[in-house]
Design an enzyme around this catalytic site. Structure first.
Site, PDB file in Angstrom:
ATOM      1  N   HIS A 209       3.156  54.437  10.139  1.00 15.46           N
ATOM      2  CA  HIS A 209       2.710  55.023  11.403  1.00 15.46           C
ATOM      3  C   HIS A 209       3.863  55.060  12.410  1.00 15.46           C
ATOM      4  O   HIS A 209       3.778  54.526  13.527  1.00 15.46           O
ATOM      5  CB  HIS A 209       1.520  54.263  11.976  1.00 15.46           C
ATOM      6  CG  HIS A 209       0.626  55.116  12.832  1.00 15.46           C
ATOM      7  ND1 HIS A 209      -0.738  55.016  12.824  1.00 15.46           N
ATOM      8  CD2 HIS A 209       0.914  56.109  13.726  1.00 15.46           C
ATOM      9  CE1 HIS A 209      -1.259  55.893  13.666  1.00 15.46           C
ATOM     10  NE2 HIS A 209      -0.270  56.571  14.233  1.00 15.46           N
ATOM     11  N   LEU A 210       4.918  55.768  12.022  1.00 15.81           N
ATOM     12  CA  LEU A 210       6.137  55.834  12.836  1.00 15.81           C
ATOM     13  C   LEU A 210       6.215  57.085  13.699  1.00 15.81           C
ATOM     14  O   LEU A 210       7.234  57.329  14.343  1.00 15.81           O
ATOM     15  CB  LEU A 210       7.378  55.795  11.931  1.00 15.81           C
ATOM     16  CG  LEU A 210       7.586  54.530  11.090  1.00 15.81           C
ATOM     17  CD1 LEU A 210       8.850  54.674  10.242  1.00 15.81           C
ATOM     18  CD2 LEU A 210       7.683  53.303  11.990  1.00 15.81           C
ATOM     19  N   GLY A 211       5.169  57.895  13.708  1.00 21.42           N
ATOM     20  CA  GLY A 211       5.216  59.169  14.420  1.00 21.42           C
ATOM     21  C   GLY A 211       5.704  59.063  15.844  1.00 21.42           C
ATOM     22  O   GLY A 211       6.429  59.929  16.329  1.00 21.42           O
TER      23      GLY A 211
ATOM     24  N   GLU B 221      -5.592  50.942   8.444  1.00 20.21           N
ATOM     25  CA  GLU B 221      -4.290  50.469   8.902  1.00 20.21           C
ATOM     26  C   GLU B 221      -4.433  49.095   9.550  1.00 20.21           C
ATOM     27  O   GLU B 221      -5.458  48.812  10.158  1.00 20.21           O
ATOM     28  CB  GLU B 221      -3.689  51.470   9.898  1.00 20.21           C
ATOM     29  CG  GLU B 221      -3.357  52.816   9.281  1.00 20.21           C
ATOM     30  CD  GLU B 221      -2.653  53.749  10.258  1.00 20.21           C
ATOM     31  OE1 GLU B 221      -2.364  53.326  11.395  1.00 20.21           O
ATOM     32  OE2 GLU B 221      -2.391  54.905   9.888  1.00 20.21           O
TER      33      GLU B 221
ATOM     34  N   ILE C 260       1.457  69.581  19.104  1.00 10.22           N
ATOM     35  CA  ILE C 260       2.406  69.097  18.098  1.00 10.22           C
ATOM     36  C   ILE C 260       2.626  70.141  17.013  1.00 10.22           C
ATOM     37  O   ILE C 260       3.758  70.404  16.594  1.00 10.22           O
ATOM     38  CB  ILE C 260       1.912  67.760  17.494  1.00 10.22           C
ATOM     39  CG1 ILE C 260       1.880  66.685  18.582  1.00 10.22           C
ATOM     40  CG2 ILE C 260       2.810  67.328  16.334  1.00 10.22           C
ATOM     41  CD1 ILE C 260       1.262  65.373  18.145  1.00 10.22           C
TER      42      ILE C 260
END
Length: 527
Positions: A278-280, A260, A151
């Site tokens: 936490h939209l990765g 979370e 990444i």
């Protein structure tokens, strides 16, 4: 016909792939824990995302379960030790979300640079505060990557396209790989001092936990902006809040949190702070990719015995498994040994096989070595993705096959390149089944690598063993086995001591203080 339960929302293509491979599938998202326990015994496979919790009591009820497939990277919702004890394979899809996560990090960087969330809220409130939001350009700014793997390298590529300068801290990043990526490799302190933006792309391990601690945040350039789309726990959240309030950190954008779901957090409401839930991995493309991958992997295992991206067992074909499994166990232990001892100093690795081992498929052996070597840095590494991770980091990997026969009927040797030269360990199989270390850094020593151990290099002199035993005895640590080797009388000697229980830093310090001791390190194998 094997039967699989999809218990979380997943792209419909997953069910299509299962059925096309001859696997019966039920889609029942949103089950409560008790509802899942009531029906899980009917299924051979369980396909999940992040909502379903695969706990020991769920596994206890899963009397026919053979495989759990996680459509995504993180497996925090699966009790892997409990699954292993039940003989259940746990798979993930480690690369399906890479581009999506990298793009989210870039998006958050833009949001911080131009204060987009704050400007949107102000404008929609009818304020039209044009002079309030004075942003900064990304062009010519320095981006600091903490982690330059899969990444991180994608983020670097996008940042270079924005005409940013990219520096990176990553123990596995070689100078050659850095040149290929067009980035500069630096130490962490250099990155902190130079970066205008910092983005994190590293797993959460003992080495990376709070890598942006209060102390390290204080070392950053005043006005720095920080992005984290990797894992909660990499940043000291309380310290970050203080730095934002003081103005030392100009902005921070977090997609992940220590706890979370983060419905409450001290950072919420802090000036300059941007948060996403936490939209990765939350894009249509990523959801399709991971659904397809997990269905293909699980179908291959249930129908043909193939194991891909497994986190708790070697990946190999059903035909090779009986012969290769003990060799892979040996290889993983040897890789773990050199990884724990040499770590980030390793720039290359050579896996050599001779005797009976030379007639086998060497790829699984190599994968096992790399999985063991890198596990000290990443708990999600496995035999399938380890070679790719090594390649991404520019780690030179060589495979050598010798037809000769030496002192042992079969031998696996792992040699690593370090700044101080080559260091190697070697092992064999006793009775073609039991892995055993037989040589370590040029010293003959026979040992079983298992559980908690202490590695000691010392001067060969009378009384050392007694003094070591005294230290361990006073600490209440029982010795399981004691393995010794030396280069020559009164020369360099080494000891591998297996112990019952954990050895803390205080005990390591006491051993270091024994006269003649040159190096001490606690080791852990298995689990």
């Amino acid at each position: 016909m094997p039967k699989v339960l999809i218990s979380d929302q997943m792209d419909p293509k997953a069910a299509e792939i299962f059925r096309a491979n001859g696997v019966e599938v039920d889609e029942k998202p949103g089950l409560t824990k008790e509802e899942l326990k009531a029906i899980i015994g009917q299924y051979d496979g369980l396909a999940i995302r992040s909502a379903t919790k695969v706990t020991p009591d769920v596994l206890e009820a899963a009397t026919n379960l053979k495989v759990v497939g996680r459509a995504g990277i993180g497996v925090d919702n699966v009790d892997i030790p409990a699954a292993s004890a039940k003989g259940v394979v746990v798979m993930n899809t480690p690369f399906g979300n890479s581009i999506t996560t990298a793009e989210h990090a870039i998006a958050l960087m833009f949001a911080l640079a131009r204060e987009l969330p704050q400007a949107d809220a102000s404008t929609q409130a009818g304020k039209w505060e044009k002079n309030r939001f004075m942003g900064v350009e990304l062009t010519s700014k320095t981006l600091g990557l903490i982690g330059a793997g899969n990444i991180g390298s994608i983020v670097a590529d996008r940042a270079l396209g924005l005409k940013m300068k990219v520096v990176a801290f990553d123990p596995f990043l070689t100078p050659e790989r850095a040149v290929d990526l067009g980035i500069e490799k630096v130490e962490l302190d250099q990155l902190l001092a130079r970066a205008d933006f910092i983005t994190l792309h590293t797993p959460l391990t003992d080495q990376t936990r709070n890598i942006l601690s209060r102390e390290n945040l204080a070392k950053t350039k005043k006005g720095v902006r920080i992005i984290n789309c990797a894992r909660g726990g990499l940043i000291d959240e309380a310290a970050l809040k203080d730095m934002l309030e003081s103005g030392h950190v100009a902005g921070a954008a977090l997609d992940v949190f220590v706890e979370e779901p983060a419905k409450q957090n001290p950072l919420f409401g802090t000036s300059g702070f941007v948060a996403t839930p936490h939209l990765g991995a939350s894009t249509t493309e990523a959801q399709v990719n991971v659904a397809i991958q997990v269905a293909e992997q699980m179908s291959d295992y249930l129908m043909r015995g193939g194991v891909t991206n497994a986190l708790n067992m070697p990946s190999l074909s059903a035909e090779e498994a009986p012969k290769l499994r003990p060799y892979m166990e040996l290889a993983q232990e040897l890789g773990s040994l050199v990884g724990q001892l040499e770590g980030e100093r390793i720039t290359g690795v050579s896996i050599e096989v001779e005797g009976a081992a030379a007639s086998l498929n060497q790829k699984p052996v190599t994968g096992a070595v790399l999985a063991g070597l890198m596990r000290v840095y990443s708990q999600t590494v496995n035999m399938v993705n380890a070679p790719f991770l090594a390649k991404e980091r520019g780690l030179d990997v060589r495979e050598v096959r010798h037809d000769r026969e030496g002192d042992y009927h079969t031998l696996v040797r792992v040699a690593v390149a370090t700044p101080d030269g080559e260091r190697s360990v070697a092992g064999t199989l006793f009775g073609n089944a039991a892995p055993r270390l037989v040589e370590m850094f040029g010293i003959k020593v026979e040992a079983e690598l298992k559980g908690e151990m202490i590695y000691i290099v010392n001067e060969d002199a009378p009384g050392f063993i007694g003094r070591l035993g005294t230290v361990l005895g006073q600490a209440g640590i029982n010795i399981g086995t004691f393995h010794l080797g030396r280069r020559a009388a009164k020369g360099e000697a080494l000891a591998l001591v297996s112990v019952d229980g954990h050895v803390g830093a205080d005990v390591i310090g006491q051993i270091k203080a024994i006269a003649g001791v040159r190096r001490v390190k606690a080791l852990r194998f298995g689990g």
